[in-house]
Design a protein around this motif. Sequence first.
Motif, PDB file in Angstrom:
ATOM      1  N   ILE A   3       0.733  -1.169  -0.009  1.00 49.61           N
ATOM      2  CA  ILE A   3       0.112  -0.086  -0.068  1.00 49.61           C
ATOM      3  C   ILE A   3       1.159   1.274   0.018  1.00 49.61           C
ATOM      4  CG2 ILE A   3      -1.839   1.297   1.361  1.00 49.61           C
ATOM      5  CD1 ILE A   3      -2.800  -1.329   2.154  1.00 49.61           C
ATOM      6  N   ALA A   4       1.877   1.398   0.859  1.00 49.85           N
ATOM      7  CA  ALA A   4       2.881   2.389   0.828  1.00 49.85           C
ATOM      8  C   ALA A   4       3.487   2.634  -0.467  1.00 49.85           C
ATOM      9  CB  ALA A   4       3.893   2.170   1.849  1.00 49.85           C
ATOM     10  N   MET A   5       3.907   1.690  -1.149  1.00 50.24           N
ATOM     11  CA  MET A   5       4.443   1.536  -2.496  1.00 50.24           C
ATOM     12  C   MET A   5       3.660   2.317  -3.355  1.00 50.24           C
ATOM     13  SD  MET A   5       7.170   1.437  -3.869  1.00 50.24           S
ATOM     14  CE  MET A   5       8.551  -0.070  -3.937  1.00 50.24           C
ATOM     15  N   ASP A   6       2.274   1.702  -3.687  1.00 57.37           N
ATOM     16  CA  ASP A   6       1.195   2.332  -4.407  1.00 57.37           C
ATOM     17  C   ASP A   6       1.029   3.702  -4.179  1.00 57.37           C
ATOM     18  OD1 ASP A   6       1.030  -0.296  -5.633  1.00 57.37           O
ATOM     19  OD2 ASP A   6      -0.728  -0.854  -4.327  1.00 57.37           O
ATOM     20  N   ALA A   7       0.832   4.013  -2.827  1.00 60.43           N
ATOM     21  CA  ALA A   7       0.655   5.448  -2.436  1.00 60.43           C
ATOM     22  C   ALA A   7       1.443   6.241  -2.843  1.00 60.43           C
ATOM     23  CB  ALA A   7       0.441   5.776  -1.076  1.00 60.43           C
ATOM     24  N   ARG A   8       2.922   5.869  -2.930  1.00 59.60           N
ATOM     25  CA  ARG A   8       3.868   6.728  -3.205  1.00 59.60           C
ATOM     26  C   ARG A   8       3.842   6.947  -4.869  1.00 59.60           C
ATOM     27  NH1 ARG A   8      10.131   4.673  -2.570  1.00 59.60           N
ATOM     28  NH2 ARG A   8       9.294   3.544  -4.084  1.00 59.60           N
ATOM     29  N   GLU A   9       3.864   6.033  -5.335  1.00 58.55           N
ATOM     30  CA  GLU A   9       3.615   6.098  -7.046  1.00 58.55           C
ATOM     31  C   GLU A   9       2.328   6.902  -7.430  1.00 58.55           C
ATOM     32  OE1 GLU A   9       3.259   2.094  -8.753  1.00 58.55           O
ATOM     33  OE2 GLU A   9       5.150   1.514  -7.879  1.00 58.55           O
ATOM     34  N   TRP A  10       1.246   6.878  -6.762  1.00 58.55           N
ATOM     35  CA  TRP A  10       0.170   7.616  -7.121  1.00 58.55           C
ATOM     36  C   TRP A  10       0.774   9.180  -6.852  1.00 58.55           C
ATOM     37  CZ3 TRP A  10      -3.262  10.723  -4.041  1.00 58.55           C
ATOM     38  CH2 TRP A  10      -4.094  11.152  -4.533  1.00 58.55           C
ATOM     39  N   TRP A  11       1.251   9.385  -5.593  1.00 55.29           N
ATOM     40  CA  TRP A  11       1.743  10.795  -5.409  1.00 55.29           C
ATOM     41  C   TRP A  11       2.731  11.197  -6.341  1.00 55.29           C
ATOM     42  CZ3 TRP A  11      -0.969  14.384  -3.093  1.00 55.29           C
ATOM     43  CH2 TRP A  11      -1.873  13.885  -1.722  1.00 55.29           C
ATOM     44  N   THR A  12       3.463  10.389  -6.811  1.00 55.11           N
ATOM     45  CA  THR A  12       4.756  10.813  -7.688  1.00 55.11           C
ATOM     46  C   THR A  12       3.926  11.277  -9.107  1.00 55.11           C
ATOM     47  OG1 THR A  12       6.160   9.333  -6.686  1.00 55.11           O
ATOM     48  CG2 THR A  12       6.720  10.182  -8.901  1.00 55.11           C
ATOM     49  N   VAL A  13       3.115  10.434  -9.417  1.00 53.50           N
ATOM     50  CA  VAL A  13       2.482  10.766 -10.652  1.00 53.50           C
ATOM     51  C   VAL A  13       1.402  12.032 -10.586  1.00 53.50           C
ATOM     52  CG1 VAL A  13       0.607   9.775 -12.327  1.00 53.50           C
ATOM     53  CG2 VAL A  13       2.408   8.250 -11.635  1.00 53.50           C
ATOM     54  N   ARG A  14       0.632  11.993  -9.409  1.00 52.77           N
ATOM     55  CA  ARG A  14      -0.031  13.223  -9.375  1.00 52.77           C
ATOM     56  C   ARG A  14       0.830  14.378  -9.124  1.00 52.77           C
ATOM     57  NH1 ARG A  14      -4.550  14.362  -4.811  1.00 52.77           N
ATOM     58  NH2 ARG A  14      -5.254  16.356  -5.779  1.00 52.77           N
ATOM     59  N   ARG A  15       1.893  14.364  -8.801  1.00 49.81           N
ATOM     60  CA  ARG A  15       2.887  15.414  -8.225  1.00 49.81           C
ATOM     61  C   ARG A  15       3.250  16.043  -9.879  1.00 49.81           C
ATOM     62  NH1 ARG A  15       6.717  14.808  -4.050  1.00 49.81           N
ATOM     63  NH2 ARG A  15       7.490  13.277  -5.650  1.00 49.81           N
ATOM     64  N   GLN A  16       3.729  15.172 -10.492  1.00 49.23           N
ATOM     65  CA  GLN A  16       4.272  15.345 -11.987  1.00 49.23           C
ATOM     66  C   GLN A  16       2.850  15.943 -12.894  1.00 49.23           C
ATOM     67  OE1 GLN A  16       5.634  11.766 -13.329  1.00 49.23           O
ATOM     68  NE2 GLN A  16       7.759  11.971 -12.341  1.00 49.23           N
ATOM     69  N   ASP A  17       1.567  15.700 -12.655  1.00 50.03           N
ATOM     70  CA  ASP A  17       0.644  15.924 -13.537  1.00 50.03           C
ATOM     71  C   ASP A  17       0.541  17.459 -13.030  1.00 50.03           C
ATOM     72  OD1 ASP A  17       0.511  13.881 -14.823  1.00 50.03           O
ATOM     73  OD2 ASP A  17      -1.111  12.832 -13.537  1.00 50.03           O
ATOM     74  N   MET A  18       0.573  17.691 -11.777  1.00 50.55           N
ATOM     75  CA  MET A  18       0.195  19.196 -11.254  1.00 50.55           C
ATOM     76  C   MET A  18       1.242  19.915 -11.635  1.00 50.55           C
ATOM     77  SD  MET A  18      -1.447  18.153  -7.450  1.00 50.55           S
ATOM     78  CE  MET A  18      -1.447  19.812  -6.767  1.00 50.55           C
ATOM     79  N   SER A  19       2.512  19.382 -11.547  1.00 51.92           N
ATOM     80  CA  SER A  19       3.544  20.559 -11.890  1.00 51.92           C
ATOM     81  C   SER A  19       3.535  20.920 -13.500  1.00 51.92           C
ATOM     82  CB  SER A  19       4.980  19.959 -11.644  1.00 51.92           C
ATOM     83  OG  SER A  19       5.214  18.690 -12.447  1.00 51.92           O
ATOM     84  N   MET A  20       2.950  20.191 -14.438  1.00 47.70           N
ATOM     85  CA  MET A  20       2.829  20.427 -15.787  1.00 47.70           C
ATOM     86  C   MET A  20       1.669  21.122 -15.994  1.00 47.70           C
ATOM     87  SD  MET A  20       4.928  19.062 -17.330  1.00 47.70           S
ATOM     88  CE  MET A  20       5.235  18.197 -18.664  1.00 47.70           C
ATOM     89  N   ALA A  21       0.639  21.143 -15.248  1.00 48.40           N
ATOM     90  CA  ALA A  21      -0.473  21.921 -15.337  1.00 48.40           C
ATOM     91  C   ALA A  21      -0.203  23.361 -14.620  1.00 48.40           C
ATOM     92  CB  ALA A  21      -1.742  21.384 -14.529  1.00 48.40           C
ATOM     93  N   SER A  22       0.687  23.535 -13.681  1.00 48.57           N
ATOM     94  CA  SER A  22       0.821  24.805 -13.099  1.00 48.57           C
ATOM     95  C   SER A  22       2.015  25.364 -13.498  1.00 48.57           C
ATOM     96  CB  SER A  22       0.871  24.622 -11.541  1.00 48.57           C
ATOM     97  OG  SER A  22       1.905  24.016 -11.265  1.00 48.57           O
ATOM     98  N   MET A  23       2.727  25.117 -14.603  1.00 52.80           N
ATOM     99  CA  MET A  23       3.961  25.811 -15.198  1.00 52.80           C
ATOM    100  C   MET A  23       3.489  26.811 -15.633  1.00 52.80           C
ATOM    101  SD  MET A  23       6.115  23.833 -17.938  1.00 52.80           S
ATOM    102  CE  MET A  23       7.775  23.221 -17.096  1.00 52.80           C
ATOM    103  N   PRO A  24       4.165  28.026 -15.325  1.00 52.10           N
ATOM    104  CA  PRO A  24       4.114  29.326 -15.538  1.00 52.10           C
ATOM    105  C   PRO A  24       4.436  29.446 -17.171  1.00 52.10           C
ATOM    106  CG  PRO A  24       6.093  29.463 -14.572  1.00 52.10           C
ATOM    107  CD  PRO A  24       5.642  28.100 -14.446  1.00 52.10           C
ATOM    108  N   SER A  25       3.533  30.260 -17.819  1.00 50.70           N
ATOM    109  CA  SER A  25       3.659  30.672 -19.357  1.00 50.70           C
ATOM    110  C   SER A  25       4.741  31.543 -19.531  1.00 50.70           C
ATOM    111  CB  SER A  25       2.467  30.824 -19.983  1.00 50.70           C
ATOM    112  OG  SER A  25       2.143  32.488 -19.235  1.00 50.70           O
ATOM    113  N   PRO A  26       5.499  31.362 -20.456  1.00 54.25           N
ATOM    114  CA  PRO A  26       6.543  32.340 -20.960  1.00 54.25           C
ATOM    115  C   PRO A  26       5.920  33.590 -20.982  1.00 54.25           C
ATOM    116  CG  PRO A  26       6.129  31.193 -22.690  1.00 54.25           C
ATOM    117  CD  PRO A  26       5.406  30.294 -21.905  1.00 54.25           C
ATOM    118  N   LEU A  27       6.807  34.665 -20.711  1.00 52.42           N
ATOM    119  CA  LEU A  27       6.439  36.099 -20.480  1.00 52.42           C
ATOM    120  C   LEU A  27       6.359  36.442 -22.096  1.00 52.42           C
ATOM    121  CD1 LEU A  27       8.619  37.903 -18.124  1.00 52.42           C
ATOM    122  CD2 LEU A  27       6.148  37.362 -17.884  1.00 52.42           C
TER     123      LEU A  27
END
Length: 119
Positions: A3-27
Amino acid sequence: MGIAMDAREWWTVRRQDMSMASMPSPLSSNQHRAEQYSYDGVKAGAKASTIAFIASAIPVLMGARAIPWARVNLNYAAQAHIISLVSGASYFVVADKTILASARKNSFEKLASHVEFPL
């Protein structure tokens, strides 16, 4: 452990998805140009403030020791106040003039690129 390994993988994928979505647009070019003009204004204002500080500190400090009226009426706080007012005023005047001159130059360049002037 599973369960811990699955949760870690889930959080890793989710964090990558969130970082791509909140990436600032170039000026945009206008924003970049405005930041550059502001930086140039700050730099010019700091130079002018330093020169004004030196140019006003010497006469104020010498006058406070040599002129009888100034020796009686200008304490250290008043001398510092005079010097800082001159420095601050020169900073804001020069920074404002520099930014406005850059903006004016930019607007004339845009006008020239959009309008054809007859010869």
